[in-house]
Scaffold this motif. Structure first.
Motif, mmCIF file in Angstrom:
data_model
loop_
_atom_site.group_PDB
_atom_site.id
_atom_site.type_symbol
_atom_site.label_atom_id
_atom_site.label_comp_id
_atom_site.label_asym_id
_atom_site.label_seq_id
_atom_site.Cartn_x
_atom_site.Cartn_y
_atom_site.Cartn_z
ATOM 1 N N THR A 195 1.150 -1.254 0.005
ATOM 2 C CA THR A 195 0.162 0.081 0.072
ATOM 3 C C THR A 195 0.487 0.735 -0.502
ATOM 4 O O THR A 195 0.920 2.080 -0.795
ATOM 5 N N LEU A 196 1.939 0.678 1.229
ATOM 6 C CA LEU A 196 2.831 2.782 0.949
ATOM 7 C C LEU A 196 3.911 2.213 0.245
ATOM 8 O O LEU A 196 3.620 3.279 -0.839
ATOM 9 N N CYS A 197 3.700 1.560 -0.729
ATOM 10 C CA CYS A 197 4.993 1.432 -2.138
ATOM 11 C C CYS A 197 4.101 2.150 -3.325
ATOM 12 O O CYS A 197 4.956 2.363 -3.717
ATOM 13 N N ASP A 198 3.243 1.274 -3.534
ATOM 14 C CA ASP A 198 2.086 2.058 -4.121
ATOM 15 C C ASP A 198 1.020 3.607 -4.758
ATOM 16 O O ASP A 198 1.630 3.657 -5.193
ATOM 17 N N ALA A 199 1.578 4.086 -3.182
ATOM 18 C CA ALA A 199 0.930 5.104 -2.984
ATOM 19 C C ALA A 199 2.046 5.882 -3.448
ATOM 20 O O ALA A 199 2.009 6.165 -4.116
ATOM 21 N N ALA A 200 3.180 5.830 -3.161
ATOM 22 C CA ALA A 200 4.700 6.364 -3.378
ATOM 23 C C ALA A 200 5.275 6.313 -5.041
ATOM 24 O O ALA A 200 5.528 7.747 -5.358
ATOM 25 N N SER A 244 0.791 8.936 -18.291
ATOM 26 C CA SER A 244 1.244 9.437 -16.751
ATOM 27 C C SER A 244 0.175 8.818 -16.112
ATOM 28 O O SER A 244 0.442 8.175 -15.104
ATOM 29 N N VAL A 245 -1.262 8.960 -16.903
ATOM 30 C CA VAL A 245 -2.354 8.370 -16.080
ATOM 31 C C VAL A 245 -2.359 7.180 -15.856
ATOM 32 O O VAL A 245 -3.125 6.644 -15.089
ATOM 33 N N LEU A 246 -2.719 6.463 -16.917
ATOM 34 C CA LEU A 246 -2.395 5.127 -17.306
ATOM 35 C C LEU A 246 -1.562 4.689 -16.719
ATOM 36 O O LEU A 246 -1.299 3.199 -15.527
ATOM 37 N N LEU A 247 -0.073 5.386 -15.986
ATOM 38 C CA LEU A 247 0.949 4.288 -14.857
ATOM 39 C C LEU A 247 0.126 4.307 -13.876
ATOM 40 O O LEU A 247 0.563 3.413 -13.148
ATOM 41 N N ALA A 248 -0.283 5.748 -14.031
ATOM 42 C CA ALA A 248 -1.113 5.492 -12.231
ATOM 43 C C ALA A 248 -1.652 4.737 -12.062
ATOM 44 O O ALA A 248 -2.288 3.652 -10.418
ATOM 45 N N LEU A 249 -2.961 4.144 -13.032
ATOM 46 C CA LEU A 249 -3.932 3.443 -13.047
ATOM 47 C C LEU A 249 -3.765 1.676 -13.320
ATOM 48 O O LEU A 249 -4.646 0.974 -13.137
ATOM 49 N N SER A 250 -2.171 1.644 -13.518
ATOM 50 C CA SER A 250 -2.387 0.380 -13.393
ATOM 51 C C SER A 250 -1.717 -0.551 -13.306
ATOM 52 O O SER A 250 -1.567 -0.050 -11.416
ATOM 53 N N VAL A 251 -0.985 -2.098 -12.933
ATOM 54 C CA VAL A 251 -1.098 -2.843 -12.283
ATOM 55 C C VAL A 251 0.384 -2.092 -11.468
ATOM 56 O O VAL A 251 0.144 -2.982 -10.187
ATOM 57 N N ALA A 252 0.908 -1.609 -11.333
ATOM 58 C CA ALA A 252 1.917 -0.950 -10.523
ATOM 59 C C ALA A 252 1.534 -0.440 -9.578
ATOM 60 O O ALA A 252 2.538 0.288 -9.269
ATOM 61 N N GLY A 253 0.369 0.482 -9.965
ATOM 62 C CA GLY A 253 0.451 1.573 -9.070
ATOM 63 C C GLY A 253 -1.254 1.335 -8.736
ATOM 64 O O GLY A 253 -1.127 1.041 -7.018
ATOM 65 N N LEU A 254 -2.515 1.880 -9.203
ATOM 66 C CA LEU A 254 -3.523 1.647 -8.549
ATOM 67 C C LEU A 254 -4.064 0.289 -7.912
ATOM 68 O O LEU A 254 -4.534 -0.171 -6.862
ATOM 69 N N ASN A 292 -1.961 -2.312 -7.541
ATOM 70 C CA ASN A 292 -1.128 -2.882 -6.113
ATOM 71 C C ASN A 292 -1.247 -2.106 -4.399
ATOM 72 O O ASN A 292 -2.165 -2.185 -3.304
ATOM 73 N N LEU A 293 -2.432 -0.854 -4.968
ATOM 74 C CA LEU A 293 -3.040 0.506 -3.665
ATOM 75 C C LEU A 293 -3.238 -0.371 -3.105
ATOM 76 O O LEU A 293 -3.823 -0.137 -1.850
ATOM 77 N N LEU A 294 -4.963 -0.937 -3.515
ATOM 78 C CA LEU A 294 -5.974 -1.769 -3.678
ATOM 79 C C LEU A 294 -5.447 -3.205 -3.076
ATOM 80 O O LEU A 294 -6.797 -3.318 -2.324
ATOM 81 N N SER A 295 -4.188 -3.739 -3.032
ATOM 82 C CA SER A 295 -4.044 -5.175 -1.761
ATOM 83 C C SER A 295 -4.909 -5.489 -0.854
ATOM 84 O O SER A 295 -5.210 -6.167 -0.678
ATOM 85 N N PRO A 296 -4.709 -4.899 -0.061
ATOM 86 C CA PRO A 296 -6.025 -5.434 1.225
ATOM 87 C C PRO A 296 -6.858 -5.289 0.696
ATOM 88 O O PRO A 296 -8.049 -6.615 1.656
ATOM 89 N N PHE A 297 -7.570 -4.889 -0.332
ATOM 90 C CA PHE A 297 -8.942 -5.234 -0.673
ATOM 91 C C PHE A 297 -9.460 -6.273 -1.930
ATOM 92 O O PHE A 297 -9.891 -6.733 -2.150
ATOM 93 N N GLU A 298 -7.688 -7.199 -2.167
ATOM 94 C CA GLU A 298 -7.925 -7.449 -3.328
ATOM 95 C C GLU A 298 -6.992 -9.934 -2.666
ATOM 96 O O GLU A 298 -6.676 -9.759 -2.752
ATOM 97 N N ARG A 299 -7.500 -9.651 -1.218
ATOM 98 C CA ARG A 299 -6.611 -10.954 -0.295
ATOM 99 C C ARG A 299 -8.023 -12.209 -0.959
ATOM 100 O O ARG A 299 -9.230 -12.486 -0.769
ATOM 101 N N VAL A 300 -7.076 -13.107 -1.992
ATOM 102 C CA VAL A 300 -7.710 -13.751 -2.290
ATOM 103 C C VAL A 300 -8.408 -15.136 -0.935
ATOM 104 O O VAL A 300 -7.482 -14.854 0.118
ATOM 105 N N ALA A 301 -8.466 -15.690 -1.221
ATOM 106 C CA ALA A 301 -9.263 -16.551 0.054
ATOM 107 C C ALA A 301 -8.700 -17.855 0.476
ATOM 108 O O ALA A 301 -9.100 -17.864 1.828
ATOM 109 N N CYS A 302 -8.047 -18.807 -0.191
ATOM 110 C CA CYS A 302 -6.872 -19.315 0.588
ATOM 111 C C CYS A 302 -5.611 -19.329 -1.085
ATOM 112 O O CYS A 302 -5.919 -18.992 -1.755
ATOM 113 N N ARG A 303 -5.176 -20.076 -0.095
ATOM 114 C CA ARG A 303 -3.282 -20.218 -1.095
ATOM 115 C C ARG A 303 -4.056 -21.675 -1.559
ATOM 116 O O ARG A 303 -4.313 -22.574 -1.198
#
Length: 247
Positions: free
Chosen positions: A66-71, A95-105, A107-118
């Motif tokens: 969250t912190l790294c991708d906010a940065a 620039s907008v696309l980079l911010a919205l990409s998997v490298a930006g937004l 990973n920023l939303l990782s706390p909401f992307e937790r899969v059910a199991c491994r």
């Protein structure tokens, strides 16, 4: 005749933040693999599984991502766009696309992307892993975010081609975008090595963003001393300045 746009102290500061964020991001998921247990295999299992609902000690990765991708997003908006905006609309879109990409937004939303199991957990299947809302969100954002990152690379490359000093970066930027697409396709085509390809993708993305930040720092240093104007000031000046083809 108008010289190159000034590079502000803020642009350089956020470039350094961007580099630091990529190093910490990669180091975090490399380290987290060490406490996933004997059934977890980095070659086959994804990075997102390391912060699944059933994963050991997931809080570490959730906070770091969250912190790294906010940065990374702030670096993109406060450093990449001001540095490349002389390249015109393509710099803004890229620039907008980079911010919205998997490298930006993404990973920023990782706390909401937790899969059910491994997949390393007994009884876990692919269908069960993405059965919850977090799994569905992770699956969607990863796929869409990868394509968005590829597009960002092409748009930024187009902007670089129009800026003296950045032109040698244009073809490497396009090549990196193609590499992103290739690694993403390889991950889908060979599930047995999807963990490896995903890590190569994540590492390549971080390296590309860090390299862009290094380029911004070098260009800023070559163009003179520190400036303190707000980001976008120089681009606004360029837009308002008379063009040679109008005379």
């Amino acid at each position: 005749m108008h010289g190159p746009p000034r590079r502000s102290a803020s642009t350089r500061r956020w470039a350094r933040v961007g580099i630091t964020a990529q190093v910490i991001f990669v180091a975090s998921w490399l380290a987290a693999a060490s406490w996933q247990g004997p059934r977890y295999r980095v070659l086959a299992h994804s990075i997102s599984e390391m912060y699944a609902r059933t994963a050991p000690h997931p809080t570490f990765l959730l906070i770091v991502f969250t912190l790294c991708d906010a940065a990374t997003i702030l670096f993109t908006l406060r450093s990449v766009w001001p540095a490349l905006c002389p390249g015109g609309w393509a710099a803004t879109v890229g620039s907008v696309l980079l911010a919205l990409s998997v490298a930006g937004l993404g990973n920023l939303l990782s706390p909401f992307e937790r899969v059910a199991c491994r997949m390393a957990d007994p009884g876990c299947t692919t269908a069960r892993m993405i059965s919850n809302s977090g799994g569905k969100l992770d699956n969607a954002l990863t796929s869409i975010g990868l394509l968005v990152l590829v597009l960002a690379g092409f748009f930024l490359a187009h902007a670089m081609r129009r800026i003296p000093g950045w032109q040698p970066w244009a073809w490497p930027a396009r090549g990196t975008a193609v590499l992103f697409l290739t690694l993403g396709a390889a991950s889908v085509m060979d599930p047995g090595l999807s963990g490896l390809f995903e890590r190569l993708f994540a590492a390549t993305g971080a390296a590309a963003i860090a390299a862009l930040a290094v380029g911004i720092l070098r260009r800023s240093r070559d163009m003179g001393g520190p400036e303190t104007g707000p980001p976008g000031e120089d681009c606004k000046a360029l837009a308002e300045a008379p063009r040679l083809d109008q005379w």
